[in-house]
Design an enzyme around this catalytic site. Sequence first.
Site, PDB file in Angstrom:
ATOM      1  N   ARG A   1      20.326  34.548  51.306  1.00  0.00           N
ATOM      2  CA  ARG A   1      20.330  33.089  51.477  1.00  0.00           C
ATOM      3  C   ARG A   1      19.421  32.791  52.661  1.00  0.00           C
ATOM      4  O   ARG A   1      19.649  33.287  53.769  1.00  0.00           O
ATOM      5  CB  ARG A   1      21.744  32.576  51.754  1.00  0.00           C
ATOM      6  CG  ARG A   1      21.755  31.144  52.296  1.00  0.00           C
ATOM      7  CD  ARG A   1      23.113  30.522  52.350  1.00  0.00           C
ATOM      8  NE  ARG A   1      23.583  30.224  51.013  1.00  0.00           N
ATOM      9  CZ  ARG A   1      24.634  29.447  50.742  1.00  0.00           C
ATOM     10  NH1 ARG A   1      25.319  28.896  51.729  1.00  0.00           N
ATOM     11  NH2 ARG A   1      24.999  29.210  49.496  1.00  0.00           N
TER      12      ARG A   1
ATOM     13  N   CYS B   1      28.999  21.285  44.122  1.00  0.00           N
ATOM     14  CA  CYS B   1      28.924  22.715  44.463  1.00  0.00           C
ATOM     15  C   CYS B   1      29.801  23.075  45.651  1.00  0.00           C
ATOM     16  O   CYS B   1      30.128  24.244  45.832  1.00  0.00           O
ATOM     17  CB  CYS B   1      27.477  23.104  44.731  1.00  0.00           C
ATOM     18  SG  CYS B   1      26.718  22.268  46.140  1.00  0.00           S
TER      19      CYS B   1
ATOM     20  N   HIS C   1      19.036  26.761  44.070  1.00  0.00           N
ATOM     21  CA  HIS C   1      20.337  27.441  44.190  1.00  0.00           C
ATOM     22  C   HIS C   1      20.778  27.895  42.786  1.00  0.00           C
ATOM     23  O   HIS C   1      21.746  27.376  42.228  1.00  0.00           O
ATOM     24  CB  HIS C   1      21.353  26.475  44.804  1.00  0.00           C
ATOM     25  CG  HIS C   1      22.594  27.124  45.328  1.00  0.00           C
ATOM     26  ND1 HIS C   1      22.792  28.499  45.341  1.00  0.00           N
ATOM     27  CD2 HIS C   1      23.731  26.587  45.866  1.00  0.00           C
ATOM     28  CE1 HIS C   1      23.987  28.758  45.863  1.00  0.00           C
ATOM     29  NE2 HIS C   1      24.578  27.628  46.194  1.00  0.00           N
TER      30      HIS C   1
ATOM     31  N   ASP D   1      26.087  16.088  45.453  1.00  0.00           N
ATOM     32  CA  ASP D   1      26.060  17.116  46.498  1.00  0.00           C
ATOM     33  C   ASP D   1      25.964  16.383  47.831  1.00  0.00           C
ATOM     34  O   ASP D   1      25.736  15.162  47.880  1.00  0.00           O
ATOM     35  CB  ASP D   1      24.845  18.045  46.257  1.00  0.00           C
ATOM     36  CG  ASP D   1      24.803  19.247  47.207  1.00  0.00           C
ATOM     37  OD1 ASP D   1      25.813  19.539  47.878  1.00  0.00           O
ATOM     38  OD2 ASP D   1      23.735  19.893  47.267  1.00  0.00           O
TER      39      ASP D   1
ATOM     40  N   ARG E   1      31.705  31.015  40.495  1.00  0.00           N
ATOM     41  CA  ARG E   1      30.651  31.701  41.254  1.00  0.00           C
ATOM     42  C   ARG E   1      30.886  33.207  41.189  1.00  0.00           C
ATOM     43  O   ARG E   1      29.958  33.992  41.024  1.00  0.00           O
ATOM     44  CB  ARG E   1      30.649  31.240  42.724  1.00  0.00           C
ATOM     45  CG  ARG E   1      30.294  29.777  42.947  1.00  0.00           C
ATOM     46  CD  ARG E   1      28.842  29.502  42.635  1.00  0.00           C
ATOM     47  NE  ARG E   1      27.948  30.353  43.425  1.00  0.00           N
ATOM     48  CZ  ARG E   1      27.581  30.104  44.685  1.00  0.00           C
ATOM     49  NH1 ARG E   1      27.977  29.023  45.294  1.00  0.00           N
ATOM     50  NH2 ARG E   1      26.756  30.919  45.325  1.00  0.00           N
TER      51      ARG E   1
ATOM     52  N   GLN F   1      24.505  28.996  41.743  1.00  0.00           N
ATOM     53  CA  GLN F   1      25.424  27.864  41.644  1.00  0.00           C
ATOM     54  C   GLN F   1      25.367  27.245  40.246  1.00  0.00           C
ATOM     55  O   GLN F   1      26.401  26.956  39.628  1.00  0.00           O
ATOM     56  CB  GLN F   1      25.054  26.802  42.690  1.00  0.00           C
ATOM     57  CG  GLN F   1      25.922  25.567  42.630  1.00  0.00           C
ATOM     58  CD  GLN F   1      27.346  25.859  43.058  1.00  0.00           C
ATOM     59  OE1 GLN F   1      27.563  26.424  44.116  1.00  0.00           O
ATOM     60  NE2 GLN F   1      28.325  25.512  42.236  1.00  0.00           N
TER      61      GLN F   1
HETATM   62  N1   CP Z   1      28.253  26.157  47.011  1.00  0.00           N
HETATM   63  C1   CP Z   1      27.912  27.076  47.935  1.00  0.00           C
HETATM   64  O1   CP Z   1      26.902  27.786  47.825  1.00  0.00           O
HETATM   65  O2   CP Z   1      28.795  27.175  48.965  1.00  0.00           O
HETATM   66  P1   CP Z   1      28.627  28.007  50.310  1.00  0.00           P
HETATM   67  O3   CP Z   1      27.571  27.310  51.142  1.00  0.00           O
HETATM   68  O4   CP Z   1      29.966  27.977  50.943  1.00  0.00           O
HETATM   69  O5   CP Z   1      28.185  29.412  49.973  1.00  0.00           O
HETATM   70  N1  NVA Z   2      22.386  21.233  49.182  1.00  0.00           N
HETATM   71  C1  NVA Z   2      23.297  22.003  49.990  1.00  0.00           C
HETATM   72  C2  NVA Z   2      24.025  22.988  49.149  1.00  0.00           C
HETATM   73  C3  NVA Z   2      25.032  23.833  49.869  1.00  0.00           C
HETATM   74  C4  NVA Z   2      25.693  24.861  49.005  1.00  0.00           C
HETATM   75  C5  NVA Z   2      22.542  22.682  51.113  1.00  0.00           C
HETATM   76  O1  NVA Z   2      21.470  23.236  50.859  1.00  0.00           O
HETATM   77  O2  NVA Z   2      23.025  22.634  52.243  1.00  0.00           O
END
Ligand code: CP
Ligand code: NVA
Length: 301
Positions: free
Chosen positions: A107, A259, A134, A218, A287, A137
């Site tokens: 990530r 998400c 993502h 989101d 997930r 997700q």
């Molecule tokens: N939805 C998601 O990716 O959550 P986290 O940021 O907690 O991993």
């Molecule tokens: N759009 C959000 C998703 C988190 C899972 C971010 O990138 O922070």
Amino acid sequence: MKHFLDIHQTDPADLRSIINDAAAMKAERIGRPRGAPDDDQPLKDHMVALIFEKPSTRTRVSFDVGVRQMGGQTMVLSGADMQLGHGETIADTARVLSRYVDLIMIRTFEEATLLEMAEYASVPVINGLTNRTHPCQIMADIMTFEEHSGPIKGKKVVWSGDGNNVFASFAHAAKSFDFELVFTGPPTLDPESALDGLYTTERDPNKAVEGADLVVTDTWVSMHDPQSARERRHNQLRGYQVNDALMAKAKPDALFMHCLPAHRDDEVTSSVMDGPRSVIFDEAENRLHAQKSIMRWCLDK
Ligand code: CP
Ligand code: NVA
């Protein structure tokens, strides 16, 4: 090398088999304690590196648990604690990690980091979120939709809010899984132009959700967005909150997804999050199953 970098970079037939395998693996675990191993141990003797340059709850825990259920071991690494966060190149990091581990999930911020990791790694690399996409997700989201409402092909999905990284993966999925995607949000927060043609835009959220089978939103401020933009974003997005009045304009059996993490009563009201159409915790659970299936696919197991 089978990396899982993005939905649009993965063959649609493979995406479909990943979802089907995830559903089968989930069904096999019904009634078991969370920590119990799967009967099948495809990751036995496998080591998986989970690298985080941003915070995470779901991605971190679901990957870690998933690897262990399949018989493998994990190491969760913070980018800031690695030499990666202190000037070592991504290419060198990728080549070093490939001598130790069998799979890398990362990530990160820039998509270029993910792509460089994949270019130089000699083991599969999985995208655990970048500023742009993502995909894990959205694989869980497709699985969740189909559990509740049947095949997503031909269905209408409406995204209300920021045209962000999670939206981008929905847009890629709309093409691969053949569903209609409508974006409703302010022009200042439109999705990036690379996604043009994958979705349509309707500025009026009330019109957008008419006939929707699924309504999604989101956070209004993503992890890569500067906190200084918070107030401006909230002002622009307030009219796109998902609330009971908006859900009432969708189909009577429309689902709601997010998400997570959510900011209750900003982008979505608690009444919708905790209401009968919300499947947010099924999404979070899926997930685990979707990513187990993605890892098996990457490793040809
Ligand atoms: N939805 C998601 O990716 O959550 P986290 O940021 O907690 O991993
Ligand atoms: N759009 C959000 C998703 C988190 C899972 C971010 O990138 O922070």
